[in-house]
Design a protein around this motif. Structure first.
Motif, PDB file in Angstrom:
ATOM      1  N   ILE A  68      -8.638  -9.727   3.686  1.00  0.00           N
ATOM      2  CA  ILE A  68      -7.867  -8.863   4.578  1.00  0.00           C
ATOM      3  C   ILE A  68      -7.545  -7.545   3.882  1.00  0.00           C
ATOM      4  CG2 ILE A  68      -5.636  -8.592   5.728  1.00  0.00           C
ATOM      5  CD1 ILE A  68      -7.543 -10.395   7.258  1.00  0.00           C
ATOM      6  N   ASP A  69      -7.193  -7.609   2.596  1.00  0.00           N
ATOM      7  CA  ASP A  69      -6.939  -6.375   1.832  1.00  0.00           C
ATOM      8  C   ASP A  69      -8.180  -5.491   1.810  1.00  0.00           C
ATOM      9  OD1 ASP A  69      -4.310  -7.026   1.210  1.00  0.00           O
ATOM     10  OD2 ASP A  69      -4.847  -8.025  -0.666  1.00  0.00           O
ATOM     11  N   ASP A  70      -9.355  -6.113   1.638  1.00  0.00           N
ATOM     12  CA  ASP A  70     -10.604  -5.355   1.641  1.00  0.00           C
ATOM     13  C   ASP A  70     -10.795  -4.631   2.979  1.00  0.00           C
ATOM     14  OD1 ASP A  70     -11.188  -6.240  -0.906  1.00  0.00           O
ATOM     15  OD2 ASP A  70     -12.530  -7.840  -0.244  1.00  0.00           O
ATOM     16  N   LEU A  71     -10.514  -5.331   4.066  1.00  0.00           N
ATOM     17  CA  LEU A  71     -10.670  -4.711   5.380  1.00  0.00           C
ATOM     18  C   LEU A  71      -9.684  -3.557   5.559  1.00  0.00           C
ATOM     19  CD1 LEU A  71     -11.164  -7.827   7.691  1.00  0.00           C
ATOM     20  CD2 LEU A  71     -12.905  -6.236   6.866  1.00  0.00           C
ATOM     21  N   ILE A  72      -8.452  -3.754   5.127  1.00  0.00           N
ATOM     22  CA  ILE A  72      -7.448  -2.694   5.250  1.00  0.00           C
ATOM     23  C   ILE A  72      -7.869  -1.451   4.477  1.00  0.00           C
ATOM     24  CG2 ILE A  72      -5.078  -2.057   4.608  1.00  0.00           C
ATOM     25  CD1 ILE A  72      -4.258  -4.943   5.286  1.00  0.00           C
ATOM     26  N   GLY A  73      -8.546  -1.653   3.355  1.00  0.00           N
ATOM     27  CA  GLY A  73      -8.979  -0.521   2.542  1.00  0.00           C
ATOM     28  C   GLY A  73     -10.386  -0.042   2.819  1.00  0.00           C
ATOM     29  N   ALA A  74     -11.052  -0.603   3.816  1.00  0.00           N
ATOM     30  CA  ALA A  74     -12.449  -0.259   4.084  1.00  0.00           C
ATOM     31  C   ALA A  74     -12.589   1.191   4.530  1.00  0.00           C
ATOM     32  CB  ALA A  74     -13.004  -1.186   5.165  1.00  0.00           C
TER      33      ALA A  74
END
Length: 292
Positions: A68-74
């Motif tokens: 989820i963190d990866d998606l938020i920072g994508a």
């Protein structure tokens, strides 16, 4: 002039190897209607549990949280215009997804979030109560549209709902500004319905009841309704098209004797359904005379 690409949809639900439920149903429907999809599984199963026991592949809470963190920072997050959530594997996942929805809303206040609270049916909850509570407390308040079946709505509000008036009052009490309730109380004999309540509309879309339907109807309904809204289709027409598509695919699957929705054979029913749907305008709770 370059054609503007449609907004992407993040779909977060279960994944099955065989079948047309969860992400398998939602992703197929959305992509068939022209929407790019980012698909994140919450659990992976060889097949739907209704077909018998199978190995359940799960993700650790920290790994899911990091994804989820990866998606938020994508760097491509600006492409996303909608989120659809369904089945969750544990109570930590809804809370992580809530962070994602809030991050997306911070960038785009018009983000469309459809929460399908996949948690139970006539027989009660089929996931842990802690997970159901997390969906209710962390995600329902963020939803642009919630799409429970009647029995899930009963659990969410803690009351039996035996009439459409009670369903509408429960929908209002729960909070989302728009709610689509499947398995609503039919007005036609031998039928079933989808009840949609918004600030403008109280609508019931009915069709003939088909016994022993395969799984995945709720997943498909939520995805199709999201697609219609995202395409700018008016609410009443969106409900009619969604209900017609799902009924048509269900009827064709039943005729073939399929134990899974035959989406691959009936893709045309997603875009141009021909099935007849009975549309009714109900008395909106806001229009009822108040008791003195």
């Amino acid at each position: 002039m370059a054609e503007q690409a449609p907004g992407a949809v993040i779909v977060i639900s279960s994944h099955v190897v065989r079948g047309s439920v969860g992400n398998r149903a939602a992703v197929f429907a959305l992509e068939s209607l022209g929407f790019p999809v980012w698909a994140l599984p919450t659990v992976v199963l060889p097949w739907h549990p209704g077909h018998g026991p199978s190995t359940r592949l799960t993700f650790g809470e920290s790994e899911f949280d990091h994804a989820i963190d990866d998606l938020i920072g994508a760097p491509w997050l600006g492409e996303v215009k909608a989120v659809l959530t369904g089945y969750f594997g544990n109570a930590a996942q809804p809370r992580a997804v809530a962070r994602l929805v809030r991050a997306l809303r911070a960038r785009d206040p018009d983000l469309l979030y459809v929460c399908d609270p996949v948690m139970g049916d006539v027989g009660g909850l089929y996931l842990g109560e802690e997970t159901a509570v997390a969906i209710r407390d962390a995600l329902i308040p963020l939803a642009s549209v919630a799409t429970p079946n009647r029995y899930e709505l009963e659990w969410l509000v803690g009351a039996r709902l035996s009439t459409n008036a009670e369903i509408m009052e429960a929908a209002l009490s729960l909070g989302p500004s728009r709610m689509l309730v499947t398995s609503a109380v039919p007005m036609m004999a031998g039928g079933t319905g989808n009840l949609y309540l918004s600030g403008k509309h109280a609508l019931l879309a009915e069709h003939r009841l088909i016994d022993n339907p395969p799984n995945g109807l709720g997943d498909l309904t939520s995805a199709l309704f999201l697609a219609r809204l995202l395409a700018g289709v008016p609410e009443e027409r969106a409900l009619q098209l969604t209900t017609a598509s799902v009924f048509e695919i269900l009827a064709r699957t039943a005729k073939r004797g399929g134990d899974e929705l035959t989406l691959e054979s009936d893709a045309s029913s997603l875009s141009t359904p021909m099935a007849m749907v009975q549309m009714r305008h109900l008395l909106h709770p806001a229009q009822r005379p108040r008791r003195s």
